[in-house]
Design an enzyme around this catalytic site. Structure first.
Site, PDB file in Angstrom:
ATOM      1  N   LEU A  13      57.729  32.453  48.828  1.00  0.00           N
ATOM      2  CA  LEU A  13      56.317  32.779  48.766  1.00  0.00           C
ATOM      3  C   LEU A  13      55.996  33.939  49.812  1.00  0.00           C
ATOM      4  O   LEU A  13      55.088  34.840  49.633  1.00  0.00           O
ATOM      5  CB  LEU A  13      55.385  31.475  49.373  1.00  0.00           C
ATOM      6  CG  LEU A  13      54.023  31.815  49.640  1.00  0.00           C
ATOM      7  CD1 LEU A  13      53.340  32.283  48.407  1.00  0.00           C
ATOM      8  CD2 LEU A  13      53.399  30.320  50.240  1.00  0.00           C
ATOM      9  N   ASP A  42      63.518  32.970  65.483  1.00  0.00           N
ATOM     10  CA  ASP A  42      63.676  31.503  65.145  1.00  0.00           C
ATOM     11  C   ASP A  42      62.498  30.672  65.752  1.00  0.00           C
ATOM     12  O   ASP A  42      62.263  30.689  66.890  1.00  0.00           O
ATOM     13  CB  ASP A  42      65.045  30.986  66.023  1.00  0.00           C
ATOM     14  CG  ASP A  42      65.389  29.627  66.187  1.00  0.00           C
ATOM     15  OD1 ASP A  42      64.417  28.678  65.326  1.00  0.00           O
ATOM     16  OD2 ASP A  42      66.256  29.159  66.703  1.00  0.00           O
ATOM     17  N   ALA A  66      59.328  26.688  56.217  1.00  0.00           N
ATOM     18  CA  ALA A  66      59.261  25.272  56.247  1.00  0.00           C
ATOM     19  C   ALA A  66      60.770  25.228  55.893  1.00  0.00           C
ATOM     20  O   ALA A  66      61.572  25.961  55.486  1.00  0.00           O
ATOM     21  CB  ALA A  66      58.767  24.879  55.143  1.00  0.00           C
ATOM     22  N   THR A  68      62.397  23.035  53.640  1.00  0.00           N
ATOM     23  CA  THR A  68      61.843  22.569  52.397  1.00  0.00           C
ATOM     24  C   THR A  68      63.054  21.683  51.633  1.00  0.00           C
ATOM     25  O   THR A  68      62.576  20.857  50.618  1.00  0.00           O
ATOM     26  CB  THR A  68      61.517  23.455  51.408  1.00  0.00           C
ATOM     27  OG1 THR A  68      62.181  24.361  51.171  1.00  0.00           O
ATOM     28  CG2 THR A  68      60.308  24.252  51.921  1.00  0.00           C
ATOM     29  N   TYR A 130      60.298  14.644  55.018  1.00  0.00           N
ATOM     30  CA  TYR A 130      59.852  16.098  54.669  1.00  0.00           C
ATOM     31  C   TYR A 130      58.334  15.808  54.610  1.00  0.00           C
ATOM     32  O   TYR A 130      57.368  16.637  55.399  1.00  0.00           O
ATOM     33  CB  TYR A 130      60.430  16.563  53.332  1.00  0.00           C
ATOM     34  CG  TYR A 130      59.669  17.747  52.881  1.00  0.00           C
ATOM     35  CD1 TYR A 130      59.808  18.975  53.530  1.00  0.00           C
ATOM     36  CD2 TYR A 130      58.939  17.692  51.667  1.00  0.00           C
ATOM     37  CE1 TYR A 130      58.859  20.114  53.022  1.00  0.00           C
ATOM     38  CE2 TYR A 130      58.096  18.831  51.325  1.00  0.00           C
ATOM     39  CZ  TYR A 130      58.248  20.001  51.780  1.00  0.00           C
ATOM     40  OH  TYR A 130      57.595  21.201  51.395  1.00  0.00           O
TER      41      TYR A 130
END
Length: 277
Positions: A13, A42, A66, A68, A130
């Site tokens: 994205l 980071d 994220a 993921t 998650y």
């Protein structure tokens, strides 16, 4: 240096957003810099994260970063919480100082998958770590009035189930499709939707995703698209998975359809933007 947009993260994205916004954007990366002009960051180093945002002075912050990997989140809970949850708290702290508008990308996995076609105000109930950490990130984002949480589903560009199916079909290999439903969307169409929502300065929560479909039916549709004869098996689980997955995490996108005046959701439109590497 003052910039209108700061994109945090340069994954699927993030790359599409950087392409779309072109010279009006600065971005951070962690593992790789796709355009060779980003700033290494980071985001679990919270002091540096806040410092970078304040020095950049963005009008708009879009957090696409994220962890993921759903199973990795289950096995490394500390890292998942830092990246998906606590980092958002520090993004919001810096945004408050600057008065920046924040978009936080979230997930359909904040739901348990018992009913599907979830609306923005439906009860959240994540069944894996998650989903829980992304929900914590949402809570931090929503503590700030000038923020928008975008829940989405199955983002793909060069990674994800859809590029996997394309690759398997083109190589005439068998496909195992996990039984269940979701609402996949290309990173390209999602980035276009995000840009329009930024222009409208929407706040709160909005679902931006594709049409509800099972992974089995999706594989069939891709096979038709490629004019291939597939070998597809629908499976109840995948043997090496650690975390539970929601059966039907599809999202109701009627709110986004009412706001956005273009086709961000149809499978036919989204399949145009698969990148096969």
């Amino acid at each position: 240096m003052k910039s209108k947009y700061l994109i945090i993260g340069s994954g699927q994205l993030g790359q599409e957003l950087i392409n779309l916004l072109n010279n009006d954007v600065e971005y951070t990366y962690h593992t790789m810099d796709p355009f060779n002009r980003g700033a290494y960051l980071d985001i679990t180093n919270f002091d540096l994260l806040e410092d970078h945002i304040i020095k950049t002075m963005p009008e708009v912050i879009i957090n696409t970063a994220a962890l993921t990997d759903v199973d990795k989140c289950e096995t490394d809970r500390n890292m998942a919480l830092k990246i998906n949850g606590e980092a958002v708290k520090h993004i919001i702290r810096a945004a408050r100082v600057l008065g920046s508008y924040v978009i936080q990308i979230s997930t359909d996995y904040v739901f348990d998958g018992e009913k599907g076609l979830y609306k923005e105000d439906d009860l959240v109930n994540p069944i894996n770590y998650y989903g829980l950490t992304k929900l914590i990130g949402e809570s931090y984002a929503l503590s700030y009035d000038d923020s928008l949480v975008i829940r989405t589903s199955g983002i793909f560009r060069h990674k994800g189930f859809i590029p996997f199916v394309f690759s398997r079909l083109m190589n005439e290999k068998e496909i195992n499709a996990y039984k269940g439903y979701y609402s996949p969307i290309s990173a390209k169409k999602l980035s276009e939707a995000i840009f329009k929502l930024v222009e409208k300065r929407k706040t709160g929560i909005i679902n931006v995703a594709g049409e509800r479909i099972s992974r089995y039916d999706l594989a069939i549709e891709i096979a038709k698209h490629l004019n291939k004869r597939p070998i597809i098996k629908e499976v109840d689980n995948v043997s090496n998975w650690i975390a539970k997955r929601p059966y039907d995490s599809s999202l109701d996108i009627s709110k986004a359809k009412a706001i956005l005046d273009f086709d961000f959701y149809s499978l036919k439109e989204n399949l145009k933007y698969v990148v096969i590497k």
